[in-house]
Design a protein around this motif. Structure first.
Motif, mmCIF file in Angstrom:
data_model
loop_
_atom_site.group_PDB
_atom_site.id
_atom_site.type_symbol
_atom_site.label_atom_id
_atom_site.label_comp_id
_atom_site.label_asym_id
_atom_site.label_seq_id
_atom_site.Cartn_x
_atom_site.Cartn_y
_atom_site.Cartn_z
ATOM 1 N N PHE A 69 0.799 -1.226 0.000
ATOM 2 C CA PHE A 69 0.000 0.000 0.000
ATOM 3 C C PHE A 69 0.839 1.287 0.000
ATOM 4 O O PHE A 69 0.274 2.370 -0.146
ATOM 5 N N GLY A 70 2.155 1.183 0.166
ATOM 6 C CA GLY A 70 2.996 2.380 0.230
ATOM 7 C C GLY A 70 3.581 2.760 -1.122
ATOM 8 O O GLY A 70 3.298 2.155 -2.154
ATOM 9 N N ARG A 71 4.428 3.776 -1.088
ATOM 10 C CA ARG A 71 5.128 4.214 -2.297
ATOM 11 C C ARG A 71 6.625 4.105 -2.040
ATOM 12 O O ARG A 71 7.085 4.220 -0.905
ATOM 13 N N PHE A 72 7.382 3.898 -3.101
ATOM 14 C CA PHE A 72 8.828 3.710 -2.957
ATOM 15 C C PHE A 72 9.492 5.057 -2.672
ATOM 16 O O PHE A 72 9.332 6.022 -3.417
ATOM 17 N N MET A 98 -6.435 6.763 7.576
ATOM 18 C CA MET A 98 -6.785 5.370 7.829
ATOM 19 C C MET A 98 -6.751 5.053 9.318
ATOM 20 O O MET A 98 -7.618 4.344 9.839
ATOM 21 N N GLY A 99 -5.756 5.610 10.004
ATOM 22 C CA GLY A 99 -5.634 5.324 11.432
ATOM 23 C C GLY A 99 -6.767 5.882 12.260
ATOM 24 O O GLY A 99 -7.116 5.320 13.302
ATOM 25 N N GLN A 100 -7.367 6.977 11.816
ATOM 26 C CA GLN A 100 -8.437 7.607 12.595
ATOM 27 C C GLN A 100 -9.833 7.259 12.089
ATOM 28 O O GLN A 100 -10.820 7.692 12.676
ATOM 29 N N ALA A 101 -9.921 6.475 11.010
ATOM 30 C CA ALA A 101 -11.240 6.097 10.479
ATOM 31 C C ALA A 101 -12.033 5.303 11.517
ATOM 32 O O ALA A 101 -13.239 5.517 11.706
ATOM 33 N N GLY A 102 -11.343 4.384 12.211
ATOM 34 C CA GLY A 102 -12.023 3.623 13.261
ATOM 35 C C GLY A 102 -12.519 4.515 14.382
ATOM 36 O O GLY A 102 -13.602 4.294 14.930
ATOM 37 N N GLY A 103 -11.743 5.553 14.707
ATOM 38 C CA GLY A 103 -12.160 6.490 15.740
ATOM 39 C C GLY A 103 -13.392 7.282 15.354
ATOM 40 O O GLY A 103 -14.258 7.547 16.186
ATOM 41 N N VAL A 104 -13.493 7.630 14.064
ATOM 42 C CA VAL A 104 -14.681 8.355 13.581
ATOM 43 C C VAL A 104 -15.913 7.455 13.688
ATOM 44 O O VAL A 104 -16.972 7.869 14.174
ATOM 45 N N GLY A 105 -15.769 6.207 13.230
ATOM 46 C CA GLY A 105 -16.888 5.269 13.349
ATOM 47 C C GLY A 105 -17.269 5.033 14.792
ATOM 48 O O GLY A 105 -18.455 4.952 15.135
ATOM 49 N N SER A 106 -16.262 4.938 15.648
ATOM 50 C CA SER A 106 -16.503 4.726 17.074
ATOM 51 C C SER A 106 -17.259 5.893 17.697
ATOM 52 O O SER A 106 -18.117 5.698 18.569
ATOM 53 N N PHE A 107 -16.972 7.103 17.244
ATOM 54 C CA PHE A 107 -17.659 8.292 17.755
ATOM 55 C C PHE A 107 -19.164 8.181 17.532
ATOM 56 O O PHE A 107 -19.965 8.382 18.450
ATOM 57 N N PHE A 108 -19.557 7.842 16.311
ATOM 58 C CA PHE A 108 -20.987 7.742 16.004
ATOM 59 C C PHE A 108 -21.622 6.526 16.676
ATOM 60 O O PHE A 108 -22.781 6.576 17.103
ATOM 61 N N GLY A 109 -20.852 5.448 16.795
ATOM 62 C CA GLY A 109 -21.382 4.272 17.477
ATOM 63 C C GLY A 109 -21.667 4.540 18.942
ATOM 64 O O GLY A 109 -22.727 4.185 19.464
ATOM 65 N N ALA A 110 -20.722 5.200 19.621
ATOM 66 C CA ALA A 110 -20.911 5.516 21.041
ATOM 67 C C ALA A 110 -22.064 6.491 21.254
ATOM 68 O O ALA A 110 -22.856 6.349 22.191
ATOM 69 N N ALA A 111 -22.171 7.497 20.364
ATOM 70 C CA ALA A 111 -23.256 8.473 20.497
ATOM 71 C C ALA A 111 -24.616 7.797 20.341
ATOM 72 O O ALA A 111 -25.545 8.054 21.123
ATOM 73 N N PHE A 148 -14.213 -5.918 4.634
ATOM 74 C CA PHE A 148 -13.605 -4.823 3.871
ATOM 75 C C PHE A 148 -12.081 -4.805 3.979
ATOM 76 O O PHE A 148 -11.394 -4.808 2.947
ATOM 77 N N PRO A 149 -11.491 -4.764 5.184
ATOM 78 C CA PRO A 149 -10.021 -4.766 5.229
ATOM 79 C C PRO A 149 -9.405 -6.070 4.733
ATOM 80 O O PRO A 149 -8.306 -6.068 4.176
ATOM 81 N N PHE A 150 -10.125 -7.193 4.921
ATOM 82 C CA PHE A 150 -9.569 -8.474 4.488
ATOM 83 C C PHE A 150 -9.413 -8.526 2.969
ATOM 84 O O PHE A 150 -8.395 -9.000 2.452
ATOM 85 N N PHE A 151 -10.418 -8.038 2.236
ATOM 86 C CA PHE A 151 -10.383 -8.088 0.774
ATOM 87 C C PHE A 151 -9.909 -6.774 0.148
ATOM 88 O O PHE A 151 -9.975 -6.621 -1.079
ATOM 89 N N ALA A 152 -9.444 -5.819 0.960
ATOM 90 C CA ALA A 152 -9.084 -4.498 0.443
ATOM 91 C C ALA A 152 -8.004 -4.587 -0.629
ATOM 92 O O ALA A 152 -6.972 -5.232 -0.446
ATOM 93 N N SER A 153 -8.269 -3.914 -1.749
ATOM 94 C CA SER A 153 -7.292 -3.860 -2.836
ATOM 95 C C SER A 153 -6.584 -2.512 -2.876
ATOM 96 O O SER A 153 -5.617 -2.344 -3.614
ATOM 97 N N ASN A 154 -7.092 -1.550 -2.101
ATOM 98 C CA ASN A 154 -6.461 -0.238 -2.045
ATOM 99 C C ASN A 154 -6.751 0.407 -0.691
ATOM 100 O O ASN A 154 -7.539 -0.117 0.112
ATOM 101 N N LEU A 155 -6.132 1.539 -0.465
ATOM 102 C CA LEU A 155 -6.258 2.204 0.834
ATOM 103 C C LEU A 155 -7.661 2.755 1.082
ATOM 104 O O LEU A 155 -8.082 2.882 2.227
ATOM 105 N N ILE A 156 -8.389 3.077 0.012
ATOM 106 C CA ILE A 156 -9.745 3.612 0.184
ATOM 107 C C ILE A 156 -10.652 2.560 0.801
ATOM 108 O O ILE A 156 -11.377 2.822 1.775
ATOM 109 N N VAL A 157 -10.618 1.347 0.242
ATOM 110 C CA VAL A 157 -11.459 0.255 0.768
ATOM 111 C C VAL A 157 -11.043 -0.080 2.199
ATOM 112 O O VAL A 157 -11.893 -0.321 3.073
ATOM 113 N N LEU A 158 -9.748 -0.089 2.447
ATOM 114 C CA LEU A 158 -9.250 -0.380 3.788
ATOM 115 C C LEU A 158 -9.744 0.662 4.798
ATOM 116 O O LEU A 158 -10.173 0.326 5.905
ATOM 117 N N THR A 159 -9.731 1.922 4.399
ATOM 118 C CA THR A 159 -10.190 2.992 5.283
ATOM 119 C C THR A 159 -11.689 2.894 5.549
ATOM 120 O O THR A 159 -12.141 3.090 6.689
#
Length: 557
Positions: free
Chosen positions: A95-98, A119-132, A160-171
């Motif tokens: 997923f990175g660049r050389f 990507m690292g904060q996507a889970g936190g955003v989802g968690s925010f709405f879930g907790a609310a 989604f992360p298991f089959f992710a082919s790019n960073l968008i799907v992973l996020t």
């Protein structure tokens, strides 16, 4: 005057009043005096129970609390997984660049700071709405049904992360998974706080933190084993392992008893007593009828003091102070530097520690965190107040972070880099002694019982919002293609940690060995934080509060 053993009572006599307590409580209207007398016994029973006695009296409550807390393992696992993947060769190559092979980028590939942050904060955003949303769902449907629904959503999200082919799907996958994580962590904490007696409350609410560590430990072990592989299965297998937990947690939660506090607020008093009987040991000298009366008495006390049940009520009167404290103690986990220390693999790599050593240190640090939890459980919390542990934990972590920053002047020396790594592990140990454990336990004790779920959700979201900002900044602080501060970031988090020390010293009250109604009274009287421990409380002074058992409150959600 009481009859035989408490769990064998059929009548209680108080002067001229004799009240039959056989059968379901709603069969008859109890006198105000009888309810208060039963509640007095219930409060006394709870006060008399030390941790060992409480463990014998409430063995099933402990087991069911552990089952709910196990749902949190998945979030700890995924958080450690994703943060460690940034320094993971297979993930970087896919997923990175050389950017060229350097001591900081041994694989030659690197994710941009923007993608790491997003990507690292996507889970936190989802968690925010879930907790609310959880603050609305649990009062309506109860803990069990909400947790089961969340686990089903999590099963779908992992695809989604298991089959992710790019960073968008992973996020996107991380965003979807974050939604149930926000629900599961708040439910685990609130469930334990409602089904356990005072002496066990802090252990099982703080066990949420231990479940994070267990998840991180599993992730660290798996990553260590696969770190030398560069094919896509090196990161897909760790994602796939997350499907294991819901398979056994869903049937386990399905058979769990519902919280008696929730059932009382819904008016299902017979079901509340049945639930208490499932939590308590029938051979113990505890009468569930008295425990139920104590719950009703506390709920009535809060109603007479106009404690509402909406999010807005969390910011009114004495509740505003309670909400502030809940938010600050949980947000303190972020402000004391968790984004720095819990992304230690990436930090170790950036200061020049090799890949194999990096993941060995990461695994060792996770074991150290688990060790810290047990030390806190058995050597600190039984003997030292919550406030003392939290305040001085912040002070020590401040010193460690500042030292890490100072040492960065000589970070080009390998021994200095290793010293910084060791200090990061020491920070992890102190964190688990203090804010790591109590950051989850204290919010569950701060809110009034009618607003507990929403108070925990607000605290979780305050933690989430600050965590998102801190997580984004941390990626820019550490990324070699961005600000590349390396160990100097210790000055940043050392400064915020010092501010948390000052806040806790002046604002954090002592809740050790206090029942929920005692805390209600202390906050209602606006007792200063530093006088909470020394203030005596009479639970029944000027409180003639009763309840018609046939006219219990309806849905208060």
């Amino acid at each position: 005057m009481r009859g035989t053993k408490k769990n064998e009572l059929t009548t209680i006599s108080y002067g001229a009043d004799t009240v039959n307590i056989d059968g379901p409580p709603q069969d008859e209207k109890r006198s105000q005096k009888a309810l208060i007398a039963e509640a007095q016994i219930g409060f006394a029973d709870e006060k008399e129970l030390g941790p060992r006695a409480a463990l014998k009296a409430y063995p099933n409550a402990v087991l069911w609390s552990l089952a709910f807390a196990a749902c949190v393992i998945m979030e700890g696992y995924d958080t450690a997984l994703l943060g460690s993947f940034y320094a993971y060769p297979a993930f970087q190559i896919r997923f990175g660049r050389f950017v060229g092979v350097t001591p900081s980028t041994p694989s030659g590939y690197q994710l941009t700071a923007a993608w790491q942050a997003g990507m690292g904060q996507a889970g936190g955003v989802g968690s925010f709405f879930g907790a609310a949303l959880n603050g609305y769902m649990v009062p309506r449907w109860g803990q069990r049904r909400v947790v089961i629904g969340s686990l089903i959503v999590l099963i779908i999200g992992i695809f989604f992360p298991f089959f992710a082919s790019n960073l968008i799907v992973l996020t996107v996958g991380e965003l979807i998974c974050g939604f149930p994580w926000g629900i599961l962590t708040t439910c685990a904490t609130s469930y334990a706080s409602e089904v356990l007696p005072t002496s066990l409350r802090v252990y099982l609410t703080s066990f949420t933190n231990m479940c994070f560590i267990i998840g991180q430990l599993i992730a660290a072990g798996i990553l260590k084993g696969l770190s030398n592989h560069i094919n896509p299965w090196a990161y897909r297998i760790p994602f796939a392992i997350q499907w294991v937990w819901p398979c056994f947690l869903i049937p386990l939660v399905y058979f769990a008893p519902e919280s008696p506090w929730y059932l009382v607020r819904k008016g299902h008093l017979d079901d509340a007593e049945k639930s208490l009987r499932r939590f308590q040991n029938p051979k113990a000298n505890i009468n569930p009828t008295n425990t139920l009366a104590a719950i009703i008495h506390t709920d009535n006390f809060e109603k007479t003091h106009e404690v509402g049940t909406t999010y807005l009520d969390c910011f009114k009167g004495a509740e505003l102070r309670r909400t502030e404290i809940a938010c600050m103690v949980l947000t303190g986990q972020i402000l004391c530097g968790i984004n720095f220390a819990y992304n230690s693999s990436y930090f170790f790599e950036n200061v020049g520690v090799g890949t194999s050593t990096t993941y060995s240190l990461n695994l060792g640090g996770t074991f150290l965190a688990l060790f810290g939890c047990f030390v806190n459980w058995f050597a600190l919390m039984p003997y030292i107040g919550r406030r003392t542990i939290y305040v001085w934990g912040m002070a020590v972590m401040t010193v460690i972070l500042i030292v890490i920053g100072i040492l960065n002047v000589w970070t080009h020396h390998k021994r200095i880099a290793m010293t910084q790594a060791v200090l990061t592990l020491a920070w992890t140990l102190i964190f688990q002694f203090s804010a790591g454990q109590l950051g989850w336990a204290l919010p569950a004790e701060m809110g009034s019982t009618r607003l507990r779920q929403k108070t925990i959700c607000i605290a979780r979201n305050a933690n989430g919002v600050v965590g998102i900002v801190a997580g984004v900044l941390q990626q820019y602080f550490m990324n070699p293609q961005a600000w590349n501060l390396k160990g100097y970031v210790g000055f940043v988090w050392g400064g915020t940690c010092f501010l948390m020390f000052l806040w806790a010293f002046f604002r954090l009250p002592e809740t050790w060995n206090r029942s929920y109604q005692e805390l209600d009274i202390l906050f209602a009287k606006r007792i200063p934080a530093r006088k909470f421990a020394s203030t005596e409380v009479d639970l029944f002074e000027d409180q003639e509060i009763g309840l018609d058992f046939r006219e219990a409150p309806a849905d208060l959600g």
